[in-house]
Design a protein around this motif. Structure first.
Motif, mmCIF file in Angstrom:
data_model
loop_
_atom_site.group_PDB
_atom_site.id
_atom_site.type_symbol
_atom_site.label_atom_id
_atom_site.label_comp_id
_atom_site.label_asym_id
_atom_site.label_seq_id
_atom_site.Cartn_x
_atom_site.Cartn_y
_atom_site.Cartn_z
ATOM 1 N N VAL A 57 115.003 46.983 -18.911
ATOM 2 C CA VAL A 57 116.973 47.360 -19.287
ATOM 3 C C VAL A 57 117.245 47.898 -17.655
ATOM 4 O O VAL A 57 116.583 48.242 -16.911
ATOM 5 C CB VAL A 57 116.876 48.265 -20.592
ATOM 6 C CG1 VAL A 57 116.427 49.747 -20.227
ATOM 7 C CG2 VAL A 57 118.685 48.325 -20.766
ATOM 8 N N THR A 58 118.636 47.778 -17.388
ATOM 9 C CA THR A 58 119.190 48.470 -16.591
ATOM 10 C C THR A 58 119.674 49.217 -16.556
ATOM 11 O O THR A 58 120.933 49.454 -17.173
ATOM 12 C CB THR A 58 119.753 47.121 -15.123
ATOM 13 O OG1 THR A 58 118.982 46.142 -14.889
ATOM 14 C CG2 THR A 58 120.269 47.820 -14.149
ATOM 15 N N ALA A 59 119.883 50.697 -15.307
ATOM 16 C CA ALA A 59 120.791 51.500 -15.658
ATOM 17 C C ALA A 59 121.543 51.835 -14.938
ATOM 18 O O ALA A 59 121.850 51.751 -12.922
ATOM 19 C CB ALA A 59 119.862 53.131 -15.942
ATOM 20 N N SER A 60 123.231 52.491 -14.989
ATOM 21 C CA SER A 60 123.655 52.580 -13.989
ATOM 22 C C SER A 60 123.275 53.345 -13.114
ATOM 23 O O SER A 60 122.388 54.332 -13.173
ATOM 24 C CB SER A 60 124.933 53.045 -14.522
ATOM 25 O OG SER A 60 125.240 53.978 -14.846
ATOM 26 N N VAL A 81 110.017 53.752 -14.558
ATOM 27 C CA VAL A 81 111.841 53.322 -13.479
ATOM 28 C C VAL A 81 111.939 53.199 -12.044
ATOM 29 O O VAL A 81 111.067 54.424 -11.269
ATOM 30 C CB VAL A 81 112.697 55.121 -14.074
ATOM 31 C CG1 VAL A 81 114.064 54.925 -13.513
ATOM 32 C CG2 VAL A 81 112.568 55.518 -15.132
ATOM 33 N N SER A 82 112.500 52.312 -11.772
ATOM 34 C CA SER A 82 111.934 52.384 -10.083
ATOM 35 C C SER A 82 113.963 51.802 -9.565
ATOM 36 O O SER A 82 114.675 51.048 -10.798
ATOM 37 C CB SER A 82 111.835 51.145 -9.805
ATOM 38 O OG SER A 82 111.637 49.917 -10.631
ATOM 39 N N GLU A 83 113.980 52.858 -7.666
ATOM 40 C CA GLU A 83 115.914 52.523 -8.503
ATOM 41 C C GLU A 83 115.973 51.666 -7.327
ATOM 42 O O GLU A 83 114.837 50.791 -6.353
ATOM 43 C CB GLU A 83 115.860 53.617 -6.535
ATOM 44 C CG GLU A 83 116.948 53.894 -6.748
ATOM 45 C CD GLU A 83 117.892 55.047 -5.882
ATOM 46 O OE1 GLU A 83 119.548 54.876 -5.372
ATOM 47 O OE2 GLU A 83 116.765 55.800 -5.226
ATOM 48 N N GLN A 84 117.439 49.998 -7.438
ATOM 49 C CA GLN A 84 117.292 48.936 -6.987
ATOM 50 C C GLN A 84 118.207 49.403 -5.377
ATOM 51 O O GLN A 84 118.331 50.746 -5.279
ATOM 52 C CB GLN A 84 118.402 47.991 -7.783
ATOM 53 C CG GLN A 84 117.344 48.227 -9.169
ATOM 54 C CD GLN A 84 115.380 47.731 -9.155
ATOM 55 O OE1 GLN A 84 115.580 46.322 -8.553
ATOM 56 N NE2 GLN A 84 114.754 48.102 -8.928
ATOM 57 N N ARG A 85 118.187 48.095 -5.105
ATOM 58 C CA ARG A 85 118.727 48.824 -3.741
ATOM 59 C C ARG A 85 120.391 48.821 -3.894
ATOM 60 O O ARG A 85 121.563 49.140 -3.026
ATOM 61 C CB ARG A 85 119.250 47.270 -2.873
ATOM 62 C CG ARG A 85 117.950 46.683 -2.268
ATOM 63 C CD ARG A 85 117.562 45.656 -1.433
ATOM 64 N NE ARG A 85 117.834 45.271 0.198
ATOM 65 C CZ ARG A 85 117.427 44.788 0.963
ATOM 66 N NH1 ARG A 85 118.180 43.506 0.835
ATOM 67 N NH2 ARG A 85 117.131 45.276 2.199
ATOM 68 N N SER A 86 121.051 48.632 -5.041
ATOM 69 C CA SER A 86 122.467 48.625 -5.332
ATOM 70 C C SER A 86 122.840 49.836 -5.865
ATOM 71 O O SER A 86 123.359 50.637 -5.879
ATOM 72 C CB SER A 86 122.556 47.976 -6.150
ATOM 73 O OG SER A 86 121.764 48.195 -7.485
ATOM 74 N N ARG A 88 121.510 51.291 -8.745
ATOM 75 C CA ARG A 88 121.021 51.188 -9.752
ATOM 76 C C ARG A 88 119.441 51.352 -10.803
ATOM 77 O O ARG A 88 118.694 51.676 -9.512
ATOM 78 C CB ARG A 88 121.618 50.252 -10.681
ATOM 79 C CG ARG A 88 123.359 49.722 -10.325
ATOM 80 C CD ARG A 88 123.333 47.685 -11.389
ATOM 81 N NE ARG A 88 124.688 48.141 -11.129
ATOM 82 C CZ ARG A 88 125.782 47.378 -10.879
ATOM 83 N NH1 ARG A 88 124.067 45.572 -11.682
ATOM 84 N NH2 ARG A 88 126.763 46.917 -11.076
ATOM 85 N N TYR A 89 118.572 51.493 -11.168
ATOM 86 C CA TYR A 89 117.668 51.989 -11.934
ATOM 87 C C TYR A 89 117.395 50.998 -12.840
ATOM 88 O O TYR A 89 117.901 50.798 -13.460
ATOM 89 C CB TYR A 89 117.581 53.486 -12.699
ATOM 90 C CG TYR A 89 118.452 54.362 -11.512
ATOM 91 C CD1 TYR A 89 117.018 54.778 -10.343
ATOM 92 C CD2 TYR A 89 118.921 54.609 -11.108
ATOM 93 C CE1 TYR A 89 117.412 56.034 -10.135
ATOM 94 C CE2 TYR A 89 119.886 56.156 -10.168
ATOM 95 C CZ TYR A 89 118.149 56.474 -9.609
ATOM 96 O OH TYR A 89 118.912 57.519 -8.780
ATOM 97 N N LEU A 90 116.085 49.889 -12.457
ATOM 98 C CA LEU A 90 115.365 49.175 -13.404
ATOM 99 C C LEU A 90 114.311 49.624 -13.833
ATOM 100 O O LEU A 90 113.773 50.804 -13.881
ATOM 101 C CB LEU A 90 114.979 47.782 -12.728
ATOM 102 C CG LEU A 90 114.151 47.394 -13.054
ATOM 103 C CD1 LEU A 90 115.106 45.954 -14.582
ATOM 104 C CD2 LEU A 90 113.382 46.010 -12.230
ATOM 105 N N VAL A 91 114.340 50.258 -15.613
ATOM 106 C CA VAL A 91 113.713 50.333 -16.455
ATOM 107 C C VAL A 91 112.636 49.632 -17.325
ATOM 108 O O VAL A 91 113.274 48.787 -17.349
ATOM 109 C CB VAL A 91 114.648 51.130 -17.831
ATOM 110 C CG1 VAL A 91 114.251 52.092 -18.788
ATOM 111 C CG2 VAL A 91 114.767 51.839 -16.963
#
Length: 127
Positions: A57-60, A81-86, A88-91
């Motif tokens: 799931v993606t978090a804002s 939980v990893s931070e994306q380039r945008s 946002r956070y990928l869970v």
């Protein structure tokens, strides 16, 4: 008597207004905050699958990643939980054993960086 009644009503309205503001998880009053958002879940909401073991799931970008927690069928699940380039956070999560019948009820909670909390739930039906 009229002044006492007026004072009482003013005190009542004042205390109700201050109570409605709430308190953030940092301990200060919440004057305005934006709750985090959760979206782009996989498997998707209300979908059907032969089994359920892995999910994302993606978090804002306003989410405090340290506050993200996930449960599947009321059992806590460790997530990455990893931070994306945008921003946002990928869970990402994986169950120790797959669910092969019934349903998988996924519940995600988290707080925004300014103190609002959010609950996001989705269900995957196992066929």
């Amino acid at each position: 008597m009229r002044n006492a009644l007026l004072f009482f009503l003013l005190a009542l309205v004042s205390s109700a207004a201050s109570a409605a503001r709430g308190v953030s998880h940092h301990g200060g009053p919440i004057l305005h905050c934006d709750p985090p958002q959760f979206f782009d879940e996989s498997p998707v909401k209300e979908s059907s699958a032969p089994s359920f073991q892995q999910f994302t799931v993606t978090a804002s970008d306003n989410t405090d990643p340290a506050t993200i927690q996930v449960w599947v069928n009321n059992q806590p699940v460790e997530v990455k939980v990893s931070e994306q380039r945008s921003g946002r956070y990928l869970v990402e999560g994986s169950l120790a054993a797959p669910i092969t019948s019934g349903k998988a009820w996924v519940r995600v909670t988290g707080d925004s960086k300014d103190g609002c909390d959010e609950l996001y739930v989705w269900t995957v039906h196992i066929r």
